[in-house]
Structures are given as structure tokens and as C-alpha cells.
Design a protein around this motif. Structure first.
Motif, PDB file in Angstrom:
ATOM      1  N   ALA A   1       0.185   2.485  -5.300  1.00 48.26           N
ATOM      2  CA  ALA A   1       0.225   3.332  -4.162  1.00 48.26           C
ATOM      3  C   ALA A   1       0.654   4.140  -3.717  1.00 48.26           C
ATOM      4  O   ALA A   1       1.431   5.193  -4.497  1.00 48.26           O
ATOM      5  CB  ALA A   1       1.083   1.743  -3.625  1.00 48.26           C
ATOM      6  N   LYS A   2       1.030   4.473  -2.189  1.00 45.08           N
ATOM      7  CA  LYS A   2       1.459   5.281  -2.089  1.00 45.08           C
ATOM      8  C   LYS A   2       2.834   5.279  -1.625  1.00 45.08           C
ATOM      9  O   LYS A   2       3.375   4.510  -1.640  1.00 45.08           O
ATOM     10  CB  LYS A   2       0.518   5.735  -0.388  1.00 45.08           C
ATOM     11  N   VAL A   3       3.368   6.929  -1.462  1.00 41.71           N
ATOM     12  CA  VAL A   3       4.733   7.100  -1.835  1.00 41.71           C
ATOM     13  C   VAL A   3       5.658   7.909  -0.195  1.00 41.71           C
ATOM     14  O   VAL A   3       5.430   8.652   0.468  1.00 41.71           O
ATOM     15  CB  VAL A   3       5.402   8.122  -2.872  1.00 41.71           C
ATOM     16  N   GLY A   4       6.094   6.363  -0.962  1.00 38.70           N
ATOM     17  CA  GLY A   4       7.876   7.380   0.648  1.00 38.70           C
ATOM     18  C   GLY A   4       8.607   7.724   0.454  1.00 38.70           C
ATOM     19  O   GLY A   4       9.031   6.597  -0.273  1.00 38.70           O
ATOM     20  N   ILE A   5       9.695   8.918   1.279  1.00 35.06           N
ATOM     21  CA  ILE A   5      10.569   8.829   0.453  1.00 35.06           C
ATOM     22  C   ILE A   5      11.994   8.417   2.081  1.00 35.06           C
ATOM     23  O   ILE A   5      11.339   8.838   3.381  1.00 35.06           O
ATOM     24  CB  ILE A   5      11.297   9.838   0.364  1.00 35.06           C
ATOM     25  N   SER A   6      12.446   7.518   2.464  1.00 35.90           N
ATOM     26  CA  SER A   6      13.753   7.113   3.588  1.00 35.90           C
ATOM     27  C   SER A   6      15.101   8.415   3.449  1.00 35.90           C
ATOM     28  O   SER A   6      15.354   8.068   2.202  1.00 35.90           O
ATOM     29  CB  SER A   6      13.407   6.140   3.750  1.00 35.90           C
ATOM     30  N   ILE A   7      15.311   8.302   4.541  1.00 36.43           N
ATOM     31  CA  ILE A   7      16.506   9.028   4.292  1.00 36.43           C
ATOM     32  C   ILE A   7      17.530   8.716   5.788  1.00 36.43           C
ATOM     33  O   ILE A   7      16.658   7.893   6.923  1.00 36.43           O
ATOM     34  CB  ILE A   7      17.097  10.534   5.538  1.00 36.43           C
ATOM     35  N   LYS A   8      18.892   7.888   5.730  1.00 44.02           N
ATOM     36  CA  LYS A   8      19.327   7.430   6.734  1.00 44.02           C
ATOM     37  C   LYS A   8      19.635   8.549   8.058  1.00 44.02           C
ATOM     38  O   LYS A   8      19.642   9.351   7.263  1.00 44.02           O
ATOM     39  CB  LYS A   8      20.861   7.036   6.057  1.00 44.02           C
ATOM     40  N   PRO A   9      20.317   8.041   9.284  1.00 43.74           N
ATOM     41  CA  PRO A   9      20.502   9.049  10.381  1.00 43.74           C
ATOM     42  C   PRO A   9      21.131  10.212   9.533  1.00 43.74           C
ATOM     43  O   PRO A   9      21.469  11.118  10.483  1.00 43.74           O
ATOM     44  CB  PRO A   9      21.187   7.662  11.094  1.00 43.74           C
ATOM     45  N   LYS A  10      22.238   9.880   9.490  1.00 42.82           N
ATOM     46  CA  LYS A  10      23.187  10.850   8.607  1.00 42.82           C
ATOM     47  C   LYS A  10      23.313  11.305   7.608  1.00 42.82           C
ATOM     48  O   LYS A  10      23.681  12.803   7.063  1.00 42.82           O
ATOM     49  CB  LYS A  10      24.706   9.971   8.136  1.00 42.82           C
ATOM     50  N   THR A  11      21.610  12.083   7.002  1.00 39.61           N
ATOM     51  CA  THR A  11      21.025  12.692   5.797  1.00 39.61           C
ATOM     52  C   THR A  11      20.445  13.219   6.230  1.00 39.61           C
ATOM     53  O   THR A  11      19.570  13.256   7.357  1.00 39.61           O
ATOM     54  CB  THR A  11      20.586  12.115   4.464  1.00 39.61           C
ATOM     55  N   GLU A  12      21.047  15.277   6.643  1.00 43.54           N
ATOM     56  CA  GLU A  12      20.138  15.781   6.832  1.00 43.54           C
ATOM     57  C   GLU A  12      18.819  15.999   5.904  1.00 43.54           C
ATOM     58  O   GLU A  12      18.766  15.377   4.931  1.00 43.54           O
ATOM     59  CB  GLU A  12      20.469  16.900   6.299  1.00 43.54           C
TER      60      GLU A  12
ATOM     61  N   ASP B   1       0.804  -1.153  -0.223  1.00 48.59           N
ATOM     62  CA  ASP B   1       0.086  -0.060  -0.013  1.00 48.59           C
ATOM     63  C   ASP B   1       1.148   1.149  -0.065  1.00 48.59           C
ATOM     64  O   ASP B   1       0.518   2.563  -0.371  1.00 48.59           O
ATOM     65  CB  ASP B   1      -1.093   0.017   0.995  1.00 48.59           C
ATOM     66  N   TYR B   2       1.660   1.182   1.095  1.00 48.85           N
ATOM     67  CA  TYR B   2       2.905   2.684   0.742  1.00 48.85           C
ATOM     68  C   TYR B   2       3.777   1.942   0.332  1.00 48.85           C
ATOM     69  O   TYR B   2       4.792   0.579   0.546  1.00 48.85           O
ATOM     70  CB  TYR B   2       3.088   2.602   2.304  1.00 48.85           C
ATOM     71  N   VAL B   3       4.912   2.587  -0.476  1.00 47.79           N
ATOM     72  CA  VAL B   3       6.598   1.400  -1.214  1.00 47.79           C
ATOM     73  C   VAL B   3       7.237   2.764  -0.909  1.00 47.79           C
ATOM     74  O   VAL B   3       7.326   4.549  -1.233  1.00 47.79           O
ATOM     75  CB  VAL B   3       6.763   1.746  -2.605  1.00 47.79           C
ATOM     76  N   THR B   4       8.156   2.706   0.156  1.00 44.61           N
ATOM     77  CA  THR B   4       8.934   3.978   1.023  1.00 44.61           C
ATOM     78  C   THR B   4      10.605   3.196   0.030  1.00 44.61           C
ATOM     79  O   THR B   4      10.716   1.901   0.654  1.00 44.61           O
ATOM     80  CB  THR B   4       9.630   3.631   2.921  1.00 44.61           C
ATOM     81  N   PHE B   5      11.044   4.071   0.036  1.00 45.83           N
ATOM     82  CA  PHE B   5      12.305   3.991  -1.050  1.00 45.83           C
ATOM     83  C   PHE B   5      12.973   4.814  -0.305  1.00 45.83           C
ATOM     84  O   PHE B   5      12.930   5.791   0.234  1.00 45.83           O
ATOM     85  CB  PHE B   5      12.934   4.414  -2.286  1.00 45.83           C
ATOM     86  N   HIS B   6      14.748   4.721  -0.492  1.00 40.02           N
ATOM     87  CA  HIS B   6      15.934   5.711  -0.445  1.00 40.02           C
ATOM     88  C   HIS B   6      16.169   6.854  -1.023  1.00 40.02           C
ATOM     89  O   HIS B   6      16.549   6.471  -1.524  1.00 40.02           O
ATOM     90  CB  HIS B   6      16.888   4.881   0.864  1.00 40.02           C
ATOM     91  N   TYR B   7      16.161   8.111  -0.444  1.00 32.62           N
ATOM     92  CA  TYR B   7      16.806   8.817  -1.159  1.00 32.62           C
ATOM     93  C   TYR B   7      18.117   8.662  -1.296  1.00 32.62           C
ATOM     94  O   TYR B   7      18.670   9.050  -2.313  1.00 32.62           O
ATOM     95  CB  TYR B   7      17.061  10.587   0.117  1.00 32.62           C
ATOM     96  N   GLU B   8      19.185   8.184  -0.346  1.00 33.26           N
ATOM     97  CA  GLU B   8      20.684   7.527  -1.126  1.00 33.26           C
ATOM     98  C   GLU B   8      20.540   6.847  -1.603  1.00 33.26           C
ATOM     99  O   GLU B   8      21.896   5.705  -2.127  1.00 33.26           O
ATOM    100  CB  GLU B   8      21.366   7.702   0.104  1.00 33.26           C
ATOM    101  N   ALA B   9      19.592   5.837  -2.351  1.00 34.38           N
ATOM    102  CA  ALA B   9      19.715   4.936  -2.736  1.00 34.38           C
ATOM    103  C   ALA B   9      19.191   4.717  -4.507  1.00 34.38           C
ATOM    104  O   ALA B   9      19.621   3.969  -5.321  1.00 34.38           O
ATOM    105  CB  ALA B   9      18.210   3.687  -2.216  1.00 34.38           C
ATOM    106  N   THR B  10      19.295   6.311  -5.057  1.00 31.47           N
ATOM    107  CA  THR B  10      18.555   5.996  -6.724  1.00 31.47           C
ATOM    108  C   THR B  10      18.687   7.131  -6.806  1.00 31.47           C
ATOM    109  O   THR B  10      19.197   8.678  -6.050  1.00 31.47           O
ATOM    110  CB  THR B  10      17.418   5.955  -6.301  1.00 31.47           C
TER     111      THR B  10
END
Ligand code: DX5
Ligand code: ZN
Length: 216
Positions: free
Chosen positions: A109-120, A85-94
Motif C-alpha cells: 500500500a501507499k504510505v501516509g504520515i499525519s501530524i496533530k494540530p500542535k505538531t509542527e 490502498d493508503y495507510v496513514t499513521f500518526h507521527y506522534e503514535a509510534t
């Protein structure tokens, strides 16, 4: 105020995937979190498409798929077809963020974007109007059972302030090291959805643990 718990299947018993998914289905958790790892974006490999099937079959709840894979744009469509239903990908991965967003949306589906701890948080500014959710990682992605990185709380507040400033309504999700001990302050800081793996599946009474987190 929206409060969603998304138990992470990474900490479930894979020999009893149906049983553990049904437990979430009965519980107060509204979402089911599915962590996909490719051994390249993160130093661990979890599972992929085949595992979506029994989970989708065992629950009507929202399937919240967290992709920790490189070139997610190649695979997002298949995760939607498998029931996400939601697909979240990483900002750093593409390198192809817009394509990735478009593929997820076109597939329905709905769109999610994720950041790792060191990404602002600031790197997301121009993308926020295009997504339904932002996932702040509060541990380095790759493994369950790690400790919450305290600086993540400031990132939630910063993202919430940015959301207000821009007049947007994407959800804020947080993932890693979350339990009933810190759930209250995370909700208070502006998070709507909290992922919890070891806290839920390691609890003596997982359903009760979910309620505790919701009431924290
Ligand atoms: C880590 C995963 C998390 C993990 C959380 O890379 O994204 O979803 O399952 O596990 P806990 O809640 O144990 O920190
Ligand atoms: Zn996750």
C-alpha cells in the motif's frame, strides 16, 4: 491541479454501511476515508478490521485508512490485507516510524504520515522523501463535527513550500472541519485531498455536496 474528496465513513450510518459506501462509489469523490480509533491515542473508539470488509466490497474507490492508534506498526499489514490502498499513521503514535513505513510498503500500500494540530511541520522534514502522503489534521483527532483550526492553513502552505524546496511529490491531505465553505482555500493553499465527514453525510444531497467541494 489534483482535487480529491475523501468522505469520512465516521459520519456514515453504520446501519446502512453498504448503502452509504455505494453512494460514495457513485459520487465524484475518488477516495473513501476510514477513521480507526483505539481509545488510547485518541479519547474515542470507532471501528477496526471487520468494518473494512463491507466497505471494500461496496466500492472500487481508493480506501484511505487513517489510523489513530498507538503502535500502528503492529497492525498496518492487516489493514493492507483488508483492502487499504493508503495507510496513514500518526507521527506522534509510534517510536518505530521506519518500521511502520516499511511494513505498509512491503504489504503493497501507499504510505501516509499525519501530524496533530500542535505538531509542527518541521518534524517531518527528514521523513518526507519516504512517504506518499502527509495528512495535516485541522482538528484534534478523535471526533467528527469539530470546527476547522485556522492555523492549519499556514501549515499547508509551509508543507507545500517544503515539498517544492525538496523536489518531492507526496500528496497533501487535510482532515477536520472541512466543507464547501473552506475547500477552495485549502486546495489553493496546496492541498490535493480533503477529508469531509459531517459536511458530506450531514448534507441533504451528499453527492451534490461533494461536487460543491470539488468546485469550491
Ligand atoms: C477526526 C477524523 C476525521 C473526521 C472528520 O479525528 O480523523 O476524519 O471524520 O470529520 P468532520 O469532517 O466532520 O470534521
Ligand atoms: Zn480522519
Amino acid at each position: 491541479m489534483t482535487r480529491i474528496i475523501s468522505p469520512s465513513m465516521l459520519s456514515a450510518d453504520f446501519g446502512n454501511l453498504e448503502r452509504d459506501t455505494q453512494m460514495i462509489d457513485r459520487s465524484a469523490a475518488e477516495w473513501v476515508h476510514i477513521d480507526v480509533m483505539d481509545g488510547v491515542f485518541v479519547p474515542n473508539i470507532s471501528f477496526g478490521f471487520p468494518v473494512m470488509k463491507p466497505i471494500r466490497k461496496a466500492t472500487e474507490k481508493v480506501l484511505d485508512v487513517h489510523l489513530m492508534i498507538v503502535e500502528p506498526e503492529k497492525y498496518v499489514r492487516r489493514f493492507v490485507e483488508a483492502g487499504a490502498d493508503y495507510v496513514t499513521f500518526h507521527y506522534e503514535a509510534t517510536e518505530n516510524i521506519d518500521l511502520c513505513i516499511r511494513e505498509i510498503r512491503d504489504a503493497g500500500a501507499k504510505v501516509g504520515i499525519s501530524i496533530k494540530p500542535k505538531t509542527e511541520v518541521a518534524v517531518l522534514k527528514e521523513l518526507l522523501h519516504k512517504v506518499d502522503m502527509v495528512l495535516i489534521m485541522s482538528v484534534e483527532p478523535g471526533f467528527g463535527g469539530q470546527s476547522f483550526i485556522e492555523g492549519s492553513l499556514d501549515k499547508i502552505s509551509e508543507l507545500k513550500a517544503l515539498r517544492d524546496e525538496l523536489g518531492l511529490d507526496f500528496l497533501i491531505e487535510v482532515d477536520g472541519g472541512i466543507s464547501a465553505k473552506n475547500a477552495g482555500e485549502l486546495f489553493a493553499a496546496g492541498a490535493e485531498a480533503l477529508v469531509a465527514g459531517s459536511a458530506v453525510f450531514g448534507a441533504e444531497d451528499p453527492e451534490q455536496e461533494i461536487v460543491k467541494m470539488l468546485e469550491a
